[in-house]
Design an enzyme around this catalytic site. Sequence first.
Site, PDB file in Angstrom:
ATOM      1  N   ASN A 298     -10.969  -2.557  -5.577  1.00  0.00           N
ATOM      2  CA  ASN A 298     -10.180  -1.573  -6.325  1.00  0.00           C
ATOM      3  C   ASN A 298     -10.825  -1.170  -7.667  1.00  0.00           C
ATOM      4  O   ASN A 298     -10.404  -0.187  -8.290  1.00  0.00           O
ATOM      5  CB  ASN A 298      -8.746  -2.058  -6.549  1.00  0.00           C
ATOM      6  CG  ASN A 298      -7.879  -2.021  -5.298  1.00  0.00           C
ATOM      7  OD1 ASN A 298      -6.988  -2.851  -5.111  1.00  0.00           O
ATOM      8  ND2 ASN A 298      -8.126  -1.057  -4.422  1.00  0.00           N
TER       9      ASN A 298
ATOM     10  N   ASP B 105       0.834  -1.209   0.000  1.00  0.00           N
ATOM     11  CA  ASP B 105       0.000   0.000   0.000  1.00  0.00           C
ATOM     12  C   ASP B 105       0.869   1.261   0.000  1.00  0.00           C
ATOM     13  O   ASP B 105       1.986   1.258   0.524  1.00  0.00           O
ATOM     14  CB  ASP B 105      -0.915  -0.029   1.235  1.00  0.00           C
ATOM     15  CG  ASP B 105      -2.093   0.927   1.096  1.00  0.00           C
ATOM     16  OD1 ASP B 105      -2.357   1.398  -0.026  1.00  0.00           O
ATOM     17  OD2 ASP B 105      -2.757   1.189   2.122  1.00  0.00           O
TER      18      ASP B 105
END
Length: 254
Positions: free
Chosen positions: A75, A27
């Site tokens: 996502n 991330d």
Amino acid sequence: MFRKKEINDEQTLDLSRIPNHVAIIMDGNGRWAQKRHLPRIAGHKRGMETVKTITKAASQLGVKVLTLYAFSTENWKRPEQEVNYLMSLPGKFFSNFVPELVANNVSVNVMGELDQLPEETQKVVLKAIDDTADCDGMILNFALNYGSRREIILATKQIANEVQSGNLATDDIDSAVFSNALMTSSLGEDADPDLLIRTSGEQRISNFLLWQIAYSELYFTDELWPDFKASSLKRAILTFQHRDRRFGGIKQNK
Ligand code: IPE
Ligand code: IPE
Ligand code: MG
């Protein structure tokens, strides 16, 4: 007796106690780019280079399975241009990295609903799996269009079908049956991560391996994924080596 164990970079890793399965929530690509006034995709591009570095480092340390969360079922909510770029990354990654994977004896595995990916992405991923199929060193396991709730639902449906068709008794549903129906089942005894790392300072799981991390050691670092280095991985593993894993039991020999 209860002194916190200090971790410093001079300490060396115990190579006989490397975690078999390391999973990483990669991330912070977007923030890495924003800090430099670059478009988010520049962060994803740089993040791909980190994947190469960490794959080689993990394989050289003797990690057996490296699972990398590359794209979640959530996502898809991102802007189309960003999603399209993320879908083009496997092609960019494998087009020049497969020879190095083979040189390092690393095989590629993918978990997630591949059939929902663009055809070209599916093609390059399947080719990479095929091209590295003879490697029997580390497994580089990409979670691509992966979401753990979805995984659990699919496993439940599969088990329900087996019960309905008379191949399985309800009473025989246990942990092993359930684990076997999950997307990590091909990893056998290494299906559950020993160590889960998340970069970028966020301390959440974001729908990753919910069943499998029941007893994983969790490691959070503020470093953004594009800044994560081989030394960062070593530090995470060193921290892991200072943890006491009890699995609900008590510490031995104390
Ligand atoms: C991780 O970086 C990569 C993916 C989720 C694909 P992000 O893109 O989430 O980066 P941040 O969290 O916005 O910084
Ligand atoms: C998790 O990161 C997914 C991947 C790393 C692929 P996100 O950036 O999507 O997670 P949230 O939205 O911060 O929880
Ligand atoms: Mg993020």
